[in-house]
Design a protein around this motif. Structure first.
Motif: not given
Length: 149
Positions: A9-11, A95, A104, A106-108, A138
């Motif tokens: 996960s990161d954003s 998200r 923002e 966010t990719y999980a 991202l």
């Protein structure tokens, strides 16, 4: 971060509003353009929830792996969620939230890899690979909206 070696996960901040970023991510062809290793997206079918079902090819360690992605959540402009089916299984959750004139993102993701890849590489290698792939995707999205192109 989860202790699951197959989760990442990161954003990142994207210089565009959530509606614009959502629309960009709503086009399967754009996923092929931003996702390292995703070499083909085909047979795209609309779903009743507003999302899509499609076939894909992902190249890992020089080998093409075919599968299917089904969009389980399509909530403009806040969320895309997908289920991966086939030799690569798992989930992807994107998200989007408004932040200071941008988004923002966010990719999980949680991935299930073919058994031979797990045995050959080991969990720490797979975790680093997943984290690098996710971060690259991202950064590729953010680059599409950074104003320099």
């Amino acid at each position: 971060m989860s202790d699951d070696p197959f989760a990442a996960s990161d954003s990142i901040r994207v210089a565009a509003d959530p509606e614009t970023v959502f629309a960009f991510l709503d086009d399967p062809a754009n996923h092929a353009a931003i996702t390292p290793g995703l070499t083909d997206v085909r047979d795209v079918e609309p779903l009743a929830n507003g999302g899509k079902r499609l076939a894909y090819t992902y190249r890992m360690a020089g080998v093409g792996i075919d599968g299917e992605i089904v969009q389980t959540v399509h909530e403009p402009p806040e969320r895309h969620a997908f289920e991966l089916r086939g030799r690569l299984s798992g989930t992807i959750d994107l998200r989007l939230a408004p932040v200071d004139g941008g988004t923002e993102l966010t990719y999980a993701a949680t991935y299930g890899l073919p058994e031979n890849a797990i045995t050959k590489a080991g969990a720490p290698v797979i975790r680093r690979f997943n984290e690098r792939q996710l971060r690259a995707a991202l950064e590729n999205v953010a680059a599409r909206f950074d104003g320099s192109g």
